[in-house]
Design a protein around this motif. Structure first.
Motif, PDB file in Angstrom:
ATOM      1  N   ASP A 124      66.933  76.589  -2.281  1.00  0.00           N
ATOM      2  CA  ASP A 124      66.642  76.356  -3.709  1.00  0.00           C
ATOM      3  C   ASP A 124      65.747  75.138  -3.900  1.00  0.00           C
ATOM      4  N   ILE A 137      77.639  72.992 -12.479  1.00  0.00           N
ATOM      5  CA  ILE A 137      77.228  73.776 -13.650  1.00  0.00           C
ATOM      6  C   ILE A 137      76.927  75.221 -13.280  1.00  0.00           C
ATOM      7  N   HIS A 138      76.472  75.418 -12.062  1.00  0.00           N
ATOM      8  CA  HIS A 138      76.025  76.771 -11.693  1.00  0.00           C
ATOM      9  C   HIS A 138      77.182  77.763 -11.631  1.00  0.00           C
ATOM     10  N   GLY A 139      76.816  79.056 -11.584  1.00  0.00           N
ATOM     11  CA  GLY A 139      77.820  80.103 -11.472  1.00  0.00           C
ATOM     12  C   GLY A 139      78.028  80.516 -10.029  1.00  0.00           C
ATOM     13  N   ILE A 156      79.627  81.848  -4.420  1.00  0.00           N
ATOM     14  CA  ILE A 156      79.337  80.603  -3.694  1.00  0.00           C
ATOM     15  C   ILE A 156      80.346  79.498  -4.004  1.00  0.00           C
ATOM     16  N   ASP A 174      81.848  87.640 -11.038  1.00  0.00           N
ATOM     17  CA  ASP A 174      81.679  88.649  -9.990  1.00  0.00           C
ATOM     18  C   ASP A 174      81.077  89.879 -10.668  1.00  0.00           C
ATOM     19  N   LEU A 194      69.515  74.314 -10.255  1.00  0.00           N
ATOM     20  CA  LEU A 194      70.917  74.440 -10.678  1.00  0.00           C
ATOM     21  C   LEU A 194      71.861  74.020  -9.560  1.00  0.00           C
ATOM     22  N   ALA A 229      76.542  82.771  -8.287  1.00  0.00           N
ATOM     23  CA  ALA A 229      75.299  83.148  -7.580  1.00  0.00           C
ATOM     24  C   ALA A 229      75.477  84.341  -6.641  1.00  0.00           C
ATOM     25  N   PRO A 230      75.810  85.514  -7.178  1.00  0.00           N
ATOM     26  CA  PRO A 230      76.026  86.673  -6.303  1.00  0.00           C
ATOM     27  C   PRO A 230      74.799  86.999  -5.443  1.00  0.00           C
ATOM     28  N   ASP A 231      73.605  86.595  -5.918  1.00  0.00           N
ATOM     29  CA  ASP A 231      72.389  86.915  -5.133  1.00  0.00           C
ATOM     30  C   ASP A 231      72.326  86.192  -3.800  1.00  0.00           C
ATOM     31  N   ALA A 267      73.967  78.241  -0.011  1.00  0.00           N
ATOM     32  CA  ALA A 267      74.086  77.610  -1.341  1.00  0.00           C
ATOM     33  C   ALA A 267      73.986  76.099  -1.194  1.00  0.00           C
ATOM     34  N   ILE A 296      88.008  80.076 -17.540  1.00  0.00           N
ATOM     35  CA  ILE A 296      87.410  78.751 -17.774  1.00  0.00           C
ATOM     36  C   ILE A 296      87.584  78.302 -19.229  1.00  0.00           C
ATOM     37  N   GLU A 309      83.410  70.590 -12.138  1.00  0.00           N
ATOM     38  CA  GLU A 309      82.802  71.794 -11.560  1.00  0.00           C
ATOM     39  C   GLU A 309      81.291  71.645 -11.531  1.00  0.00           C
TER      40      GLU A 309
END
Ligand code: NAI
Ligand code: MG
Length: 359
Positions: A334, A279-281, A14, A77, A258, A283-285, A292, A90, A277
């Motif tokens: 979300d 904070i979230h990653g 995302i 990923d 998040l 989110a592959p889901d 998103a 990072i 940035e």
């Protein structure tokens, strides 16, 4: 006209969706504020790793030095082990660019419901100042006798007086600038008798420079519980790298999602570019679905403009975010709604131009 050169690492999942969305908002803020942002996309991340065998170019840090700031989406990923994606992009950027402050606001914005029953916007308004260059994430250690029953792993934490002193001073200054003037120090000096006892001593010595700030120290486990049971008693929190990482996930969870929480990796000495940035990653889901929540990325972008000296642009974006969320008509999944990333972005730009949002 002022022109800021910004390196954009949208990254993975995302990150590739929320970063372009947020850039629309930043461009509008620039137009309204009479400055320009020149965004230069950089393709590093897990796709790059799968093609080239490395997360970023070898001269990456040197190339980033030419920019005024770095804007990052998310890295990660399922096809690449997380310790590779984080440790090879990072974390080295944070360390090598001297970004020794990780600044993370944790606010429950009006219109968002907290998973904590009965809590409203007045109860949750904290900001974490996380040490971002040493401590538990310094990367020192190793593994021996791999794959045998005798295997050993050692992971060392490194704490320096210089490192603790500067992060404490930054946190005290921030606390002194806020209405409540409270600082909570996250420690664990009952169990970590070397590093955290020194942490407490150094924080206490810096406290003498800031008599107007009320300092309290909490063991990190008790602090985590307090964030849930008495969030209204917390204002600024100063924490080591690992403790700050954990605390800020709790903080963003109690703030609703998040998808809203931003962060800045800041070099307060301004000798190298700082990096902003969500904070979230990655989110592959939900990646690839266009759903998103872009607010965290937009807010991180606003923090970047503030850092670059464009406080008014930051404030305009924040007011727009607040009014869109308080209005409650446009919510991504979300937040319990059905809006897309594009819907949410349009709502924010509409609020900035004063035009009505589509119902
Ligand atoms: P994550 O933050 O990607 O996702 C956690 C949960 O929150 C998921 O259910 C996700 O759908 C949801 N979520 C996160 N951001 C959202 C948004 N903007 N809108 C709506 N929902 C959102 O954390 P996770 O799943 O632990 O990690 C996924 C990957 O991201 C991993 O590879 C991990 O290493 C990486 N990661 C990268 C970070 C970074 O780039 N700074 C930070 C955290 C994780
Ligand atoms: Mg984290």
């Amino acid at each position: 006209m002022k022109n800021y050169r910004i390196a954009v690492i949208a990254g993975d999942g995302i990150g590739k969706e929320v970063v372009p969305a947020a850039i629309d908002v930043l461009n509008l803020a620039a137009e309204q504020g009479g400055f320009r942002c020149e965004f230069s996309p950089i393709p590093w991340g897990c796709d790059y790793y799968l093609e080239h065998g490395r997360m970023m170019d070898l001269d990456g840090v040197d190339r980033l030095m030419r920019f005024d700031a770095i804007y990052l989406g998310a890295i990660g990923d399922p096809r690449v082990a997380d310790h590779i994606s984080a440790r090879e992009l990072i974390l080295p950027l944070r360390q090598r660019l001297g970004q020794w402050v990780n600044l993370r606001p944790m606010r429950l914005l009006p219109g968002i419901s907290s998973p904590l029953a009965g809590r409203g916007a007045a109860d949750i308004d904290m900001i974490c100042v996380r040490e971002n260059s040493e401590g538990e994430y310094c990367g020192i250690g190793g593994r021996l006798h791999r794959g045998t029953p005798q295997e050993v792993a050692e992971q060392t934490g490194v704490f320096t007086r210089h490192g603790i002193e500067r992060i404490a001073r930054y946190a005290f200054k921030l606390a002194a600038s806020r209405p409540r003037k409270m600082l909570a120090s996250a420690t664990k000096s009952n169990a970590l008798q070397h590093a955290m006892v020194m942490w407490d001593e150094v924080v206490a010595s810096v406290a003498k420079e800031f008599p107007e700030v009320e300092l309290r120290k909490y063991h990190v486990d008790a602090l985590c519980a307090r964030m849930v049971t008495h969030p209204q008693t917390l204002d600024v929190i100063v924490a080591s790298n690992l403790f700050g990482d954990i605390i800020t996930d709790i903080g963003s969870a109690i703030s609703g999602s998040l998808g809203v929480a931003p962060g800045g990796n800041i070099n307060p000495d301004r000798t190298t570019p700082s990096m902003f940035e969500p904070i979230h990653g990655s989110a592959p889901d939900i990646a690839g679905k266009g759903i998103a929540n872009p607010i965290a990325a937009i807010w991180a972008g606003a923090m970047m403009l503030d850092h670059l000296g464009e406080r008014a642009a930051h404030d305009r974006i924040l007011s727009a975010i607040e009014s869109v969320l308080a209005d409650e008509r446009v919510k991504t999944p979300d937040l319990g709604g059905r809006a897309t990333t594009a819907d949410m972005t349009r709502a924010v730009t509409a609020a900035m131009t004063g035009s009505r949002q589509p119902a």
